[in-house]
Scaffold this motif. Sequence first.
Motif, PDB file in Angstrom:
ATOM      1  N   GLN A   1     -10.830  36.603 -26.274  1.00  0.00           N
ATOM      2  CA  GLN A   1     -10.797  35.237 -25.623  1.00  0.00           C
ATOM      3  C   GLN A   1      -9.943  34.856 -24.440  1.00  0.00           C
ATOM      4  O   GLN A   1      -8.745  34.963 -24.921  1.00  0.00           O
ATOM      5  N   GLU A   2     -10.492  34.663 -23.194  1.00  0.00           N
ATOM      6  CA  GLU A   2      -9.690  34.550 -22.170  1.00  0.00           C
ATOM      7  C   GLU A   2      -9.530  33.102 -21.874  1.00  0.00           C
ATOM      8  O   GLU A   2      -8.234  32.761 -21.240  1.00  0.00           O
ATOM      9  N   GLU A   3     -10.524  32.232 -21.681  1.00  0.00           N
ATOM     10  CA  GLU A   3     -10.341  31.008 -21.062  1.00  0.00           C
ATOM     11  C   GLU A   3     -10.056  30.060 -22.489  1.00  0.00           C
ATOM     12  O   GLU A   3     -10.631  29.860 -23.442  1.00  0.00           O
ATOM     13  N   TRP A   4      -8.704  29.526 -22.100  1.00  0.00           N
ATOM     14  CA  TRP A   4      -8.414  28.609 -23.374  1.00  0.00           C
ATOM     15  C   TRP A   4      -8.093  27.227 -22.937  1.00  0.00           C
ATOM     16  O   TRP A   4      -7.884  26.445 -23.932  1.00  0.00           O
ATOM     17  N   SER A   5      -7.889  26.963 -21.630  1.00  0.00           N
ATOM     18  CA  SER A   5      -7.530  25.660 -21.354  1.00  0.00           C
ATOM     19  C   SER A   5      -8.502  24.398 -21.933  1.00  0.00           C
ATOM     20  O   SER A   5      -8.133  23.361 -22.317  1.00  0.00           O
ATOM     21  N   GLY A   6      -9.708  24.778 -21.808  1.00  0.00           N
ATOM     22  CA  GLY A   6     -10.731  23.864 -22.210  1.00  0.00           C
ATOM     23  C   GLY A   6     -10.684  23.777 -23.898  1.00  0.00           C
ATOM     24  O   GLY A   6     -10.871  22.517 -24.280  1.00  0.00           O
TER      25      GLY A   6
END
Length: 502
Positions: free
Chosen positions: A286-291
Amino acid sequence: MDREKLSRRRVLGTLGASGVIALAGCVGDDDDGGDDGDDGSGDSDTDDSDSDSDTGDSDSETGDSDSDSDSDTGDDDSDDGGMTDDVSGSFTIGILQDYTGPLDVYGHQGTSGFYSGLAHKADDDPLGENAIDEGGYEYSVGNIDLELLARDTQFDPSQAQQLAEDLVADDDVDLLYGAVSSDSAIRIISQVVDRTDVPFIAGPAAAAEITADGETCRDRVFRANENTAMDARSGGVYIAESTDVDQVALFGSDNSFGRSVVNNYKQVLEARGVEIVFEREVPEGQEEWSGLLNQAEEAGAQGMVGGFTASTLIPFGTAFLQGDYQMRLFGGFASRLTLGAVGGLLADALGDNFTNEGIEQAQFGPFTTRYHWNQYDNDINDAFVESHVEAYNVVPDLFTGGAFTASSAVIQAFHEQGEVSSDALIEGMSGMTVTDTPKGENGYEFQEYNNQARSDMTVAPVEVTPEDQEAWPAPIMPGEPIETIDADNVTIPADEMSCDLS
């Protein structure tokens, strides 16, 4: 032991490559080697996979070392490491570890630690670094003459099974020890141990199911190394009882390993009154973590745990450190290779604030650890660290303590039973309190109900490695222990597993 079993030589001599069954679910989520040895931060597991923890461990040349000290053995005796001269015989051990492949560093730890435990009992130097490779080696502990047949499993379960079959059928080994991959360990149990009378000590393979699941636990299968459930349970106890965090977010990879991390933490935290306010499975890598991190904080999380390995940890950690989050990150320490990568991430993110104080301000840790060289202050560990550095130019790492304990227990069993044999090993190790261990005298105890050794775990802050710590080649390391989690609180209770050998 089932004495109605056919001889191992007869049975395995007829198997060849047949008898292979596919076993899945043992590899962790990313490139760091998922399966086993599980190392790191935030992991744990009760079901299958072992894999490493969120910090993708690994380690390297390693080789633990011996230790002075004497041992317990229950006999009379002397200054030669606690050994007596009234037990003698020959014994052959098949060592199945990775010496090439993606997780050879774990195999190095598993082998060198095993050699070091023998050296401690012999009051001698361990086999050198050149013996951490395929080959045949001889070593004596008092009047016990050992033949050590090391084989390279190459992180391949099929290879591990075939090598185990060959060692039993062709070399008539008395004991099998290994492997790095939990999948490999499970195949050895189901395809070799179950068809013969040979005992098996698993390690560094860390999947909790090996000793917690009725499908794999056996009266002839032991493990001294800590497992992934012990990581999670010790971390959960620390969060619940030693911090003011009462709302937690749990993240785990969408696989058996990640789910097991989440499940172990969840069980311990909820039982102690901590609320799980956000829980999410994520794809491997998983690369997108801010959300997701924003959602966790909006849900009220004061702390969070991640159940994944290094390739997922990097984007996760980057997003966490670059964001202005008030949550604290918990988990477990990995070995030095992964801490090298994570330390580089911290150094880049914190810049001039890459200090012990800066790491604390970033709310990175503290973390739990199974074993690291600086977490235990006792004569056995002191000698172990000294000889390890002398022999291998590096301090003992995450898996070496459990491997040391495994071979120490083998020699102790022979002396306590007064006999050098597979039967004496099985009888002696069942329920044994291991006298000589890096965690101190009597530091590990094999549980009679599943042959898993329980031991204390420590909690420590993350610190910048000082320049004079030349034998630890990573920019961060565990600091001075701030708490010890008792062995009784870190293992899966008997009534929560499907294994019962008692």
